[in-house]
Design a protein around this motif. Structure first.
Motif, PDB file in Angstrom:
ATOM      1  N   MET D   1     163.293  65.920  32.600  1.00  0.00           N
ATOM      2  CA  MET D   1     163.566  65.003  32.164  1.00  0.00           C
ATOM      3  C   MET D   1     163.049  64.713  30.677  1.00  0.00           C
ATOM      4  N   ASP D   2     163.806  64.246  29.955  1.00  0.00           N
ATOM      5  CA  ASP D   2     163.831  64.664  28.025  1.00  0.00           C
ATOM      6  C   ASP D   2     162.561  63.068  28.776  1.00  0.00           C
ATOM      7  N   ALA D   3     161.287  63.620  28.647  1.00  0.00           N
ATOM      8  CA  ALA D   3     160.352  62.325  28.589  1.00  0.00           C
ATOM      9  C   ALA D   3     159.827  61.688  27.205  1.00  0.00           C
ATOM     10  N   PRO D   4     160.061  61.656  26.407  1.00  0.00           N
ATOM     11  CA  PRO D   4     159.184  61.013  25.102  1.00  0.00           C
ATOM     12  C   PRO D   4     160.452  59.828  24.712  1.00  0.00           C
ATOM     13  N   ASN D   5     162.040  60.987  24.986  1.00  0.00           N
ATOM     14  CA  ASN D   5     162.843  60.016  24.881  1.00  0.00           C
ATOM     15  C   ASN D   5     163.198  58.875  26.342  1.00  0.00           C
ATOM     16  N   LEU D   6     163.536  58.930  26.577  1.00  0.00           N
ATOM     17  CA  LEU D   6     162.774  58.051  28.095  1.00  0.00           C
ATOM     18  C   LEU D   6     161.644  57.038  27.543  1.00  0.00           C
ATOM     19  N   HIS D   7     160.694  57.124  27.905  1.00  0.00           N
ATOM     20  CA  HIS D   7     159.536  56.084  27.609  1.00  0.00           C
ATOM     21  C   HIS D   7     160.366  55.576  25.825  1.00  0.00           C
ATOM     22  N   ARG D   8     160.669  55.909  25.420  1.00  0.00           N
ATOM     23  CA  ARG D   8     160.843  54.765  24.152  1.00  0.00           C
ATOM     24  C   ARG D   8     161.909  53.961  24.222  1.00  0.00           C
ATOM     25  N   ARG D   9     163.241  54.346  25.635  1.00  0.00           N
ATOM     26  CA  ARG D   9     164.566  53.385  25.727  1.00  0.00           C
ATOM     27  C   ARG D   9     164.020  52.713  26.752  1.00  0.00           C
ATOM     28  N   LEU D  10     163.205  52.912  27.380  1.00  0.00           N
ATOM     29  CA  LEU D  10     162.246  51.922  28.650  1.00  0.00           C
ATOM     30  C   LEU D  10     161.449  51.132  28.131  1.00  0.00           C
ATOM     31  N   ARG D  11     160.680  51.341  27.493  1.00  0.00           N
ATOM     32  CA  ARG D  11     159.809  50.605  26.390  1.00  0.00           C
ATOM     33  C   ARG D  11     160.672  49.671  25.831  1.00  0.00           C
ATOM     34  N   LYS D  12     161.861  49.717  24.884  1.00  0.00           N
ATOM     35  CA  LYS D  12     162.490  49.097  24.068  1.00  0.00           C
ATOM     36  C   LYS D  12     163.500  48.271  25.229  1.00  0.00           C
ATOM     37  N   ILE D  13     163.544  49.007  26.390  1.00  0.00           N
ATOM     38  CA  ILE D  13     164.155  47.602  27.562  1.00  0.00           C
ATOM     39  C   ILE D  13     163.439  46.551  27.946  1.00  0.00           C
ATOM     40  N   ILE D  14     161.663  47.152  28.401  1.00  0.00           N
ATOM     41  CA  ILE D  14     161.374  46.128  28.442  1.00  0.00           C
ATOM     42  C   ILE D  14     161.341  44.838  27.523  1.00  0.00           C
ATOM     43  N   GLY D  15     161.207  45.082  26.274  1.00  0.00           N
ATOM     44  CA  GLY D  15     161.342  44.315  25.303  1.00  0.00           C
ATOM     45  C   GLY D  15     162.166  43.236  25.468  1.00  0.00           C
ATOM     46  N   GLN D  16     163.619  43.363  25.650  1.00  0.00           N
ATOM     47  CA  GLN D  16     164.740  43.192  25.674  1.00  0.00           C
ATOM     48  C   GLN D  16     164.751  41.971  27.101  1.00  0.00           C
ATOM     49  N   VAL D  17     163.759  42.395  28.162  1.00  0.00           N
ATOM     50  CA  VAL D  17     164.190  41.787  29.394  1.00  0.00           C
ATOM     51  C   VAL D  17     163.322  40.632  28.616  1.00  0.00           C
ATOM     52  N   GLN D  18     161.601  40.932  28.111  1.00  0.00           N
ATOM     53  CA  GLN D  18     161.016  39.935  27.570  1.00  0.00           C
ATOM     54  C   GLN D  18     161.824  38.601  26.774  1.00  0.00           C
ATOM     55  N   ALA D  19     162.763  39.224  26.041  1.00  0.00           N
ATOM     56  CA  ALA D  19     163.023  38.620  24.941  1.00  0.00           C
ATOM     57  C   ALA D  19     164.476  37.466  25.898  1.00  0.00           C
ATOM     58  N   ILE D  20     164.995  38.093  26.443  1.00  0.00           N
ATOM     59  CA  ILE D  20     166.164  37.489  27.723  1.00  0.00           C
ATOM     60  C   ILE D  20     165.038  36.657  28.407  1.00  0.00           C
ATOM     61  N   ASP D  21     163.675  36.388  28.980  1.00  0.00           N
ATOM     62  CA  ASP D  21     163.153  35.613  29.742  1.00  0.00           C
ATOM     63  C   ASP D  21     162.714  34.127  27.975  1.00  0.00           C
ATOM     64  N   ARG D  22     162.467  34.520  27.301  1.00  0.00           N
ATOM     65  CA  ARG D  22     162.135  33.677  25.854  1.00  0.00           C
ATOM     66  C   ARG D  22     163.527  32.794  25.985  1.00  0.00           C
ATOM     67  N   MET D  23     164.780  33.057  26.277  1.00  0.00           N
ATOM     68  CA  MET D  23     165.559  32.974  26.164  1.00  0.00           C
ATOM     69  C   MET D  23     165.664  31.471  26.537  1.00  0.00           C
ATOM     70  N   VAL D  24     165.447  31.575  28.196  1.00  0.00           N
ATOM     71  CA  VAL D  24     165.832  30.881  29.228  1.00  0.00           C
ATOM     72  C   VAL D  24     165.493  29.245  28.710  1.00  0.00           C
ATOM     73  N   ASP D  25     164.008  29.409  27.896  1.00  0.00           N
ATOM     74  CA  ASP D  25     163.419  28.025  27.850  1.00  0.00           C
ATOM     75  C   ASP D  25     163.860  27.428  26.422  1.00  0.00           C
ATOM     76  N   GLU D  26     165.021  28.516  25.726  1.00  0.00           N
ATOM     77  CA  GLU D  26     165.266  27.525  24.339  1.00  0.00           C
ATOM     78  C   GLU D  26     166.950  27.121  24.478  1.00  0.00           C
ATOM     79  N   ASP D  27     167.411  26.996  24.328  1.00  0.00           N
ATOM     80  CA  ASP D  27     168.790  26.523  23.953  1.00  0.00           C
ATOM     81  C   ASP D  27     169.824  27.019  23.896  1.00  0.00           C
TER      82      ASP D  27
END
Lengths: 88, 88, 88, 88
Positions: D1-27
């Motif tokens: 597996m292309d580990a550095p590529n996957l780590h970079r992508r997975l950490r970006k996804i964590i940031g995306q899901v955290q942003a969605i979590d914040r959106m839920v409370d906003e209008d």
């Protein structure tokens, strides 16, 4: 590609879509129409999987005969990408 | 449901699956077969969307006439769930 | 939107993706990594379904209060389309 | 597996899901929340594709070294199936 298997599956899918086409004019609950559409979609997806698996198998057998790993990998990478991007 | 629109789309999908069935016997690259399967899957998915939208519209018009929000919501919830779970 | 439900689910998804991130460095079979990715994808899809259902419910309650079917239908059509086009 | 590529992508996804979590409370309009969920799902799917491609590549290189086509094919078939069945 496993042609007889794919033919059998594709002809069954044609029958499924023809059945959905008839359901549209009948008084069928929407969720039942959606279940049939879902079944046809899953069956098409499985045909894609069978086509991909057959292709990779062919590439690997060919590659082991010729001993060129990079060329072998290249020969199926495009199909894996296409399969991965298959419609929702 | 928007029956003429769905009929037109479903008959086109039957033609697409028949074309895929012919491709299996021809010397077509695997990725091209996968593209056609993908197109048929997406077209089926869109039929599901059209069926769902028509159903929710019908439920909402009916619900506004009768004024019962809970009954209206209940009338389309099952279809939304079924659509959401439609095959990959 | 059902905010507490969505928060609970989204935070669980963050934990799932963090676990996948750790799996990449460990000697985990590829199919097990794919199973975890699949679980996180399905969980995200379900959050989309919950957000959509909450939105349609809100639109229908609002619509029955105001009695305008067309405006009500318009208010959720874009969200249904967006949900339908959600990533593979 | 292309580990550095996957780590970079997975950490970006964590940031995306955290942003969605914040959106839920906003209008935020529902369709915008769905767009972000869709983006995170597609990014997870792409991680699955990268993991699968890396695995097949590894199996093919190994297989060409050892010359056993059937064993090579067997070594990646389960992962292809798992990838194919990844969540909607």
């Amino acid at each position: 590609m496993d042609a007889p298997n794919l033919h059998r599956r594709l002809r069954k899918i044609i029958g499924q879509v023809q059945a959905i086409d008839r359901m549209v004019d009948e008084d069928i609950p929407c969720e039942d129409v959606l279940s049939q559409i879902s079944a046809a979609k899953t069956a098409l997806h499985r045909c894609g999987q069978i086509a991909l698996e057959g292709h990779i198998r062919h590439c690997v057998r060919d590659g082991i005969e010729h001993g060129d790993a990079e060329k072998t990998i290249e020969s199926f990478t495009k199909a894996v990408e296409r399969f991965s991007n298959m419609g929702r």
